[in-house]
Scaffold this motif. Structure first.
Motif, PDB file in Angstrom:
ATOM      1  N   VAL A   1      38.189  38.352  49.438  1.00 47.81           N
ATOM      2  CA  VAL A   1      38.371  39.343  48.372  1.00 47.81           C
ATOM      3  C   VAL A   1      37.258  39.285  47.330  1.00 47.81           C
ATOM      4  O   VAL A   1      36.896  40.312  46.751  1.00 47.81           O
ATOM      5  CB  VAL A   1      39.761  39.221  47.705  1.00 47.81           C
ATOM      6  N   ASN A   2      36.700  38.104  47.086  1.00 52.21           N
ATOM      7  CA  ASN A   2      35.512  38.060  46.229  1.00 52.21           C
ATOM      8  C   ASN A   2      34.353  38.773  46.919  1.00 52.21           C
ATOM      9  O   ASN A   2      33.602  39.521  46.283  1.00 52.21           O
ATOM     10  CB  ASN A   2      35.134  36.608  45.880  1.00 52.21           C
ATOM     11  N   ALA A   3      34.208  38.576  48.225  1.00 45.67           N
ATOM     12  CA  ALA A   3      33.183  39.315  48.966  1.00 45.67           C
ATOM     13  C   ALA A   3      33.407  40.816  48.811  1.00 45.67           C
ATOM     14  O   ALA A   3      32.468  41.579  48.561  1.00 45.67           O
ATOM     15  CB  ALA A   3      33.205  38.922  50.445  1.00 45.67           C
ATOM     16  N   ALA A   4      34.659  41.243  48.920  1.00 49.95           N
ATOM     17  CA  ALA A   4      34.944  42.680  48.851  1.00 49.95           C
ATOM     18  C   ALA A   4      34.539  43.274  47.502  1.00 49.95           C
ATOM     19  O   ALA A   4      33.961  44.363  47.440  1.00 49.95           O
ATOM     20  CB  ALA A   4      36.430  42.939  49.124  1.00 49.95           C
ATOM     21  N   VAL A   5      34.825  42.573  46.412  1.00 47.03           N
ATOM     22  CA  VAL A   5      34.451  43.138  45.106  1.00 47.03           C
ATOM     23  C   VAL A   5      32.924  43.160  44.967  1.00 47.03           C
ATOM     24  O   VAL A   5      32.351  44.088  44.385  1.00 47.03           O
ATOM     25  CB  VAL A   5      35.142  42.403  43.924  1.00 47.03           C
ATOM     26  N   LEU A   6      32.262  42.167  45.547  1.00 48.15           N
ATOM     27  CA  LEU A   6      30.795  42.159  45.502  1.00 48.15           C
ATOM     28  C   LEU A   6      30.224  43.319  46.314  1.00 48.15           C
ATOM     29  O   LEU A   6      29.283  43.995  45.880  1.00 48.15           O
ATOM     30  CB  LEU A   6      30.262  40.819  46.027  1.00 48.15           C
ATOM     31  N   GLY A   7      30.801  43.563  47.481  1.00 43.31           N
ATOM     32  CA  GLY A   7      30.367  44.695  48.299  1.00 43.31           C
ATOM     33  C   GLY A   7      30.557  46.023  47.585  1.00 43.31           C
ATOM     34  O   GLY A   7      29.684  46.893  47.604  1.00 43.31           O
ATOM     35  N   GLU A   8      31.701  46.165  46.921  1.00 43.33           N
ATOM     36  CA  GLU A   8      31.960  47.401  46.169  1.00 43.33           C
ATOM     37  C   GLU A   8      30.995  47.548  44.994  1.00 43.33           C
ATOM     38  O   GLU A   8      30.613  48.661  44.630  1.00 43.33           O
ATOM     39  CB  GLU A   8      33.419  47.424  45.695  1.00 43.33           C
ATOM     40  N   ALA A   9      30.609  46.423  44.392  1.00 43.98           N
ATOM     41  CA  ALA A   9      29.657  46.484  43.273  1.00 43.98           C
ATOM     42  C   ALA A   9      28.245  46.789  43.780  1.00 43.98           C
ATOM     43  O   ALA A   9      27.440  47.412  43.087  1.00 43.98           O
ATOM     44  CB  ALA A   9      29.660  45.169  42.498  1.00 43.98           C
ATOM     45  N   ARG A  10      27.945  46.388  45.002  1.00 41.47           N
ATOM     46  CA  ARG A  10      26.595  46.586  45.543  1.00 41.47           C
ATOM     47  C   ARG A  10      26.410  48.007  46.082  1.00 41.47           C
ATOM     48  O   ARG A  10      25.375  48.629  45.849  1.00 41.47           O
ATOM     49  CB  ARG A  10      26.375  45.549  46.657  1.00 41.47           C
TER      50      ARG A  10
ATOM     51  N   GLY B   1      29.515  50.356  46.678  1.00 40.38           N
ATOM     52  CA  GLY B   1      30.724  51.169  46.705  1.00 40.38           C
ATOM     53  C   GLY B   1      31.187  51.669  45.356  1.00 40.38           C
ATOM     54  O   GLY B   1      30.396  52.128  44.531  1.00 40.38           O
ATOM     55  N   ALA B   2      32.482  51.528  45.099  1.00 37.75           N
ATOM     56  CA  ALA B   2      33.123  52.162  43.943  1.00 37.75           C
ATOM     57  C   ALA B   2      32.852  51.448  42.626  1.00 37.75           C
ATOM     58  O   ALA B   2      33.213  51.958  41.565  1.00 37.75           O
ATOM     59  CB  ALA B   2      34.638  52.229  44.183  1.00 37.75           C
TER      60      ALA B   2
ATOM     61  N   LEU C   1      39.107  48.922  38.491  1.00 37.97           N
ATOM     62  CA  LEU C   1      40.028  48.263  39.417  1.00 37.97           C
ATOM     63  C   LEU C   1      40.001  49.015  40.735  1.00 37.97           C
ATOM     64  O   LEU C   1      40.217  50.241  40.756  1.00 37.97           O
ATOM     65  CB  LEU C   1      41.457  48.306  38.860  1.00 37.97           C
ATOM     66  N   ILE C   2      39.762  48.301  41.820  1.00 36.43           N
ATOM     67  CA  ILE C   2      39.668  48.917  43.146  1.00 36.43           C
ATOM     68  C   ILE C   2      40.826  48.407  43.995  1.00 36.43           C
ATOM     69  O   ILE C   2      41.015  47.204  44.119  1.00 36.43           O
ATOM     70  CB  ILE C   2      38.322  48.561  43.798  1.00 36.43           C
ATOM     71  N   LEU C   3      41.591  49.336  44.558  1.00 36.91           N
ATOM     72  CA  LEU C   3      42.791  48.960  45.313  1.00 36.91           C
ATOM     73  C   LEU C   3      42.650  49.309  46.786  1.00 36.91           C
ATOM     74  O   LEU C   3      42.566  50.484  47.143  1.00 36.91           O
ATOM     75  CB  LEU C   3      44.022  49.690  44.752  1.00 36.91           C
ATOM     76  N   GLY C   4      42.636  48.282  47.623  1.00 39.24           N
ATOM     77  CA  GLY C   4      42.580  48.480  49.066  1.00 39.24           C
ATOM     78  C   GLY C   4      43.779  47.853  49.755  1.00 39.24           C
ATOM     79  O   GLY C   4      44.745  47.440  49.114  1.00 39.24           O
ATOM     80  N   GLY C   5      43.717  47.791  51.087  1.00 34.77           N
ATOM     81  CA  GLY C   5      44.797  47.174  51.867  1.00 34.77           C
ATOM     82  C   GLY C   5      45.751  48.199  52.440  1.00 34.77           C
ATOM     83  O   GLY C   5      45.798  49.358  52.001  1.00 34.77           O
ATOM     84  N   GLY C   6      46.535  47.757  53.422  1.00 34.49           N
ATOM     85  CA  GLY C   6      47.391  48.656  54.194  1.00 34.49           C
ATOM     86  C   GLY C   6      48.406  49.420  53.366  1.00 34.49           C
ATOM     87  O   GLY C   6      48.598  50.630  53.562  1.00 34.49           O
TER      88      GLY C   6
ATOM     89  N   VAL D   1      40.789  53.003  41.355  1.00 37.54           N
ATOM     90  CA  VAL D   1      40.265  53.823  42.446  1.00 37.54           C
ATOM     91  C   VAL D   1      40.444  53.145  43.801  1.00 37.54           C
ATOM     92  O   VAL D   1      40.672  51.938  43.887  1.00 37.54           O
ATOM     93  CB  VAL D   1      38.760  54.133  42.237  1.00 37.54           C
ATOM     94  N   ALA D   2      40.321  53.958  44.844  1.00 41.40           N
ATOM     95  CA  ALA D   2      40.284  53.441  46.218  1.00 41.40           C
ATOM     96  C   ALA D   2      38.900  52.838  46.477  1.00 41.40           C
ATOM     97  O   ALA D   2      37.938  53.152  45.778  1.00 41.40           O
ATOM     98  CB  ALA D   2      40.571  54.574  47.197  1.00 41.40           C
ATOM     99  N   PRO D   3      38.794  51.978  47.487  1.00 37.69           N
ATOM    100  CA  PRO D   3      37.482  51.406  47.808  1.00 37.69           C
ATOM    101  C   PRO D   3      36.474  52.498  48.159  1.00 37.69           C
ATOM    102  O   PRO D   3      36.818  53.465  48.841  1.00 37.69           O
ATOM    103  CB  PRO D   3      37.761  50.518  49.025  1.00 37.69           C
ATOM    104  N   GLY D   4      35.256  52.352  47.691  1.00 40.98           N
ATOM    105  CA  GLY D   4      34.196  53.289  48.064  1.00 40.98           C
ATOM    106  C   GLY D   4      33.698  53.036  49.473  1.00 40.98           C
ATOM    107  O   GLY D   4      33.078  53.910  50.083  1.00 40.98           O
ATOM    108  N   LEU D   5      33.960  51.856  50.002  1.00 41.98           N
ATOM    109  CA  LEU D   5      33.465  51.484  51.331  1.00 41.98           C
ATOM    110  C   LEU D   5      34.558  51.536  52.392  1.00 41.98           C
ATOM    111  O   LEU D   5      34.379  51.022  53.490  1.00 41.98           O
ATOM    112  CB  LEU D   5      32.847  50.080  51.275  1.00 41.98           C
ATOM    113  N   GLY D   6      35.698  52.153  52.047  1.00 43.49           N
ATOM    114  CA  GLY D   6      36.787  52.286  53.021  1.00 43.49           C
ATOM    115  C   GLY D   6      37.259  50.931  53.505  1.00 43.49           C
ATOM    116  O   GLY D   6      37.578  50.057  52.705  1.00 43.49           O
ATOM    117  N   GLN D   7      37.269  50.755  54.832  1.00 40.92           N
ATOM    118  CA  GLN D   7      37.707  49.487  55.411  1.00 40.92           C
ATOM    119  C   GLN D   7      36.597  48.441  55.442  1.00 40.92           C
ATOM    120  O   GLN D   7      36.808  47.332  55.924  1.00 40.92           O
ATOM    121  CB  GLN D   7      38.192  49.725  56.855  1.00 40.92           C
ATOM    122  N   ASP D   8      35.399  48.814  54.959  1.00 39.04           N
ATOM    123  CA  ASP D   8      34.241  47.933  55.141  1.00 39.04           C
ATOM    124  C   ASP D   8      33.860  47.130  53.907  1.00 39.04           C
ATOM    125  O   ASP D   8      32.793  46.506  53.874  1.00 39.04           O
ATOM    126  CB  ASP D   8      33.028  48.763  55.600  1.00 39.04           C
ATOM    127  N   SER D   9      34.724  47.119  52.864  1.00 36.65           N
ATOM    128  CA  SER D   9      34.383  46.353  51.661  1.00 36.65           C
ATOM    129  C   SER D   9      34.109  44.892  52.002  1.00 36.65           C
ATOM    130  O   SER D   9      33.174  44.290  51.480  1.00 36.65           O
ATOM    131  CB  SER D   9      35.532  46.393  50.651  1.00 36.65           C
TER     132      SER D   9
END
Lengths: 296, 296
Positions: free
Chosen positions: A106-115, A117-118, A229-234, A271-279
């Motif tokens: 999940v830390n990776a995911a927020v970094l990916g979104e900052a790089r 995505g959203a 705040l970015i909200l992902g997951g099923g 918001v939803a993730p900007g990278l979809g399932q790839d955050s």
């Protein structure tokens, strides 16, 4: 141009990738079996893809992130058979001989979104996944948050809603006192007697779910003051849940945090993730980038 | 050796100081009246003390901390008469013409504790004050946490204890749903019908208070993963409260966070301030130091 490797290490599957960003990414999926076999199959993929300049790994946890620890790069106290105290970074580092960035999924995911995505360009953001479990990663001042261990924000404690006093909760550690125990997929299934994905859009389950998510996000705003705040997951794939959550965040804050970004623009704040399932996998790629910028 | 100025800006008093650290500090107290008069009296003190190389200000809030904002250095939406939108840094900067470090009072306090006190050498720590209100500051990766605004962790939401279901709470924003509404001094007084400082050590008020503080600290551990938690403020002066809080933190975590630092050494994990009542003013001095190291 530098070329990076990435691993999103999950309890069910490992996603491996090589590339430079969202538009240039070759991926594969490997079933999670034993640590030795799973990492060996990852290394086969990287061997076939050619040389990379660095590797990033976003992993399920808990993990040891303190560089001074002799267990740095290990998964630690997981209940997953075979994986407790498994060294992840060591075998990869010995085989690839490149800098490795390592953090939670999940830390990776927020970094990916900052790089990409959203949360692009932001230095303070939170990524939350709501699914079988609840987890969150935080970027604080441009750095991924960890200290003693790393955030386990899915277990933060929450006030019980008045019309949900009797539910026992689904968290083995905290019952119905924590966010995951009240609002993850298994909590929904246990409370309503059917899988979350079968609950129709108008079901009152979603109003209650949105109240718990709004309360939890309020606590995150009050503790971390993120810019987004970015909200992902099923569970967040449920149509119409995101707008309900935004309204309940405002209700939970009760007007206390005076910021136009929240009060007037909550649609851009939650918001939803900007990278979809790839955050996660792109976040691991961003960890590789960062490992070269500042080798650990 | 550089010599610094410091202001701990509170709603009742401003503490001003000049010096180099805990063993070399000249202080004065100024009653908080209007912004113009109060800051003028601070400047008189600094004029009499001779040249400083930088100034640090830890302020009551909310404050604007984003350097790019035209309101940077202002107190913003405070209900305190005369202080809403008051510019604090501007007049001080124009008069003193030195670099100024500016942050919340509680962020200053955690920085002071990290520089000279109970969190010396740590990069991830939290300082909480429990008194008339509840506030907290966080050092995350060596940087004071702020993003959109700054932490307001005294208002994080908490589960209600089963034997305290009927209390209405004392927070004007969140009633009995937030930490401050359930556990600050005014909540104790409203719940038990007498001022907190008159409740004797064996009173059941303290067991309940410790449970709420333990729950709130658990959420902070789960969100920020600090290396140490420092508890100050008037309510924490109560003898025997700190050991109760430690036990309740362990209860609230329910064994989830597997770290010897918490499970085996909670006495060193949850501690009183190392700087006594001076965390805030010394933290402001540390802000001055940091302003010269990295001018804002």
């Amino acid at each position: 141009m530098p070329r990076y490797g990435a691993i999103e290490a999950g309890g069910t599957k490992f996603v491996c990738a090589v590339g430079t960003g969202p538009r240039d990414l070759t991926t594969t999926r490997i079933a999670t079996t034993s640590p030795g076999q799973t990492l060996a199959r990852c290394l086969e993929f990287f061997a076939a893809q050619g040389k990379v300049d660095a590797l990033g790994v976003g992993s399920f946890g808990p993990v040891e992130l303190r560089p001074e620890s002799r267990r740095y790069g290990h998964i630690t106290a997981t209940p997953k058979p075979g994986w407790a105290n498994a060294d992840v970074v060591g075998p990869l580092s010995r085989a690839l001989a490149v800098p490795i960035g390592f953090d939670t999924d999940v830390n990776a995911a927020v970094l990916g979104e900052a790089r990409w995505g959203a949360a692009r360009g932001l230095r303070d953001a939170v990524y939350v996944t709501v699914g079988t479990g609840i987890g969150g990663g935080a970027l604080s001042g441009g750095r991924l948050a960890h200290g003693l261990l790393h955030p386990e924000m899915g277990h933060l404690l929450l006030p019980r809603e008045a019309d949900d006093q009797d539910f026992v909760g689904s968290c083995p550690f905290h019952g119905g006192r924590c966010w995951e125990g009240l609002a993850a997929g298994p909590a929904l299934e246990r409370r309503w007697g059917q899988p979350a994905e079968t609950l129709p859009a108008g079901h009152r389950a979603w109003d209650l779910e949105a109240r718990y998510l709004g309360s939890a996000l309020a606590t995150l705003v009050l503790v971390l003051s993120p810019e987004r705040l970015i909200l992902g997951g099923g569970v967040m794939q449920t149509p119409h849940l995101l707008p309900l959550v935004r309204a309940q965040l405002l209700r939970a804050l009760g007007g206390y945090v005076q910021a136009d970004e929240i009060l007037a623009h909550v649609d851009e704040y939650v918001v939803a993730p900007g990278l979809g399932q790839d955050s996660g996998i792109l976040g691991a790629l961003a960890l590789a980038e960062a490992a070269v910028a500042t080798p650990v």
